[in-house]
Design a protein around this motif. Structure first.
Motif, PDB file in Angstrom:
ATOM      1  N   GLN A  31       0.813  -1.212   0.000  1.00 45.98           N
ATOM      2  CA  GLN A  31       0.000   0.000   0.000  1.00 45.98           C
ATOM      3  C   GLN A  31       0.851   1.269   0.000  1.00 45.98           C
ATOM      4  OE1 GLN A  31      -3.425  -0.213  -0.098  1.00 45.98           O
ATOM      5  NE2 GLN A  31      -3.503   1.991  -0.406  1.00 45.98           N
ATOM      6  N   THR A  32       1.930   1.272   0.808  1.00 50.02           N
ATOM      7  CA  THR A  32       2.765   2.480   0.917  1.00 50.02           C
ATOM      8  C   THR A  32       4.245   2.119   0.777  1.00 50.02           C
ATOM      9  OG1 THR A  32       3.113   2.357   3.315  1.00 50.02           O
ATOM     10  CG2 THR A  32       1.101   3.488   2.547  1.00 50.02           C
ATOM     11  N   GLU A  33       5.021   3.124   0.479  1.00 49.48           N
ATOM     12  CA  GLU A  33       6.467   2.933   0.375  1.00 49.48           C
ATOM     13  C   GLU A  33       7.070   2.566   1.729  1.00 49.48           C
ATOM     14  OE1 GLU A  33      10.431   5.162  -1.417  1.00 49.48           O
ATOM     15  OE2 GLU A  33       8.453   6.067  -1.698  1.00 49.48           O
ATOM     16  N   ASP A  34       6.542   3.136   2.814  1.00 55.25           N
ATOM     17  CA  ASP A  34       7.028   2.786   4.152  1.00 55.25           C
ATOM     18  C   ASP A  34       6.825   1.302   4.437  1.00 55.25           C
ATOM     19  OD1 ASP A  34       7.883   5.356   4.681  1.00 55.25           O
ATOM     20  OD2 ASP A  34       6.063   5.918   5.789  1.00 55.25           O
ATOM     21  N   GLN A  35       5.678   0.756   4.012  1.00 51.82           N
ATOM     22  CA  GLN A  35       5.419  -0.667   4.204  1.00 51.82           C
ATOM     23  C   GLN A  35       6.382  -1.500   3.367  1.00 51.82           C
ATOM     24  OE1 GLN A  35       1.268  -1.079   3.229  1.00 51.82           O
ATOM     25  NE2 GLN A  35       0.583  -0.048   5.105  1.00 51.82           N
ATOM     26  N   GLU A  36       6.633  -1.064   2.139  1.00 52.14           N
ATOM     27  CA  GLU A  36       7.597  -1.776   1.283  1.00 52.14           C
ATOM     28  C   GLU A  36       8.973  -1.781   1.926  1.00 52.14           C
ATOM     29  OE1 GLU A  36       7.550   0.016  -2.581  1.00 52.14           O
ATOM     30  OE2 GLU A  36       5.651  -0.920  -3.118  1.00 52.14           O
ATOM     31  N   ASN A  37       9.404  -0.626   2.418  1.00 49.15           N
ATOM     32  CA  ASN A  37      10.725  -0.532   3.047  1.00 49.15           C
ATOM     33  C   ASN A  37      10.828  -1.421   4.277  1.00 49.15           C
ATOM     34  OD1 ASN A  37      11.660   1.286   1.112  1.00 49.15           O
ATOM     35  ND2 ASN A  37      11.016   3.068   2.295  1.00 49.15           N
ATOM     36  N   ALA A  38       9.762  -1.480   5.084  1.00 51.54           N
ATOM     37  CA  ALA A  38       9.763  -2.335   6.276  1.00 51.54           C
ATOM     38  C   ALA A  38       9.879  -3.804   5.879  1.00 51.54           C
ATOM     39  CB  ALA A  38       8.493  -2.095   7.099  1.00 51.54           C
TER      40      ALA A  38
END
Length: 113
Positions: free
Chosen positions: A50-57
């Motif tokens: 959903q978000t880039e922060d989720q991808e990074n995590a």
């Protein structure tokens, strides 16, 4: 943007990937390409979160982690290159016809330089 997931077990399913990545956020899409000849997974997948922060995590947590007996390779997916281009024959300029060894031109190679 999406995440590339490599070195996957050939037994993995889209549901398996969805479950693992859901621990880090909302999974928008999972793409698990299959081999055209065998129908088996090719050993890699793409996951969109959903978000880039989720991808990074997810990348930070899963890159190098062991899963289903394999050490995962997880990183940002690179844009797909167009590998459908034709020819080239290994010579600069991509001239497949003419040139070296073409009997219609004999030994005259001036056009190839």
């Amino acid at each position: 943007m999406s995440i590339y997931v490599g070195n996957l077990s050939y037994e993995v399913t889209e549901d398996d990937l969805n479950s693992v990545f859901a621990e880090y956020g909302t999974v928008k899409r999972v793409n698990l390409p299959n081999d055209r000849e065998t129908g088996r997974p090719r050993g890699f997948a793409f996951v969109e979160m959903q978000t880039e922060d989720q991808e990074n995590a997810a990348i930070e947590a899963l890159d190098g982690a062991e899963w289903m007996g394999r050490d995962l390779k997880v990183n940002k997916a690179k844009p797909r290159e167009d590998n459908r281009g034709g020819g080239g024959g290994g010579r600069p300029g991509g001239n497949r016809g003419g040139g070296y060894g073409n009997s219609s031109r004999g030994n005259d190679r001036r056009g190839d330089y």
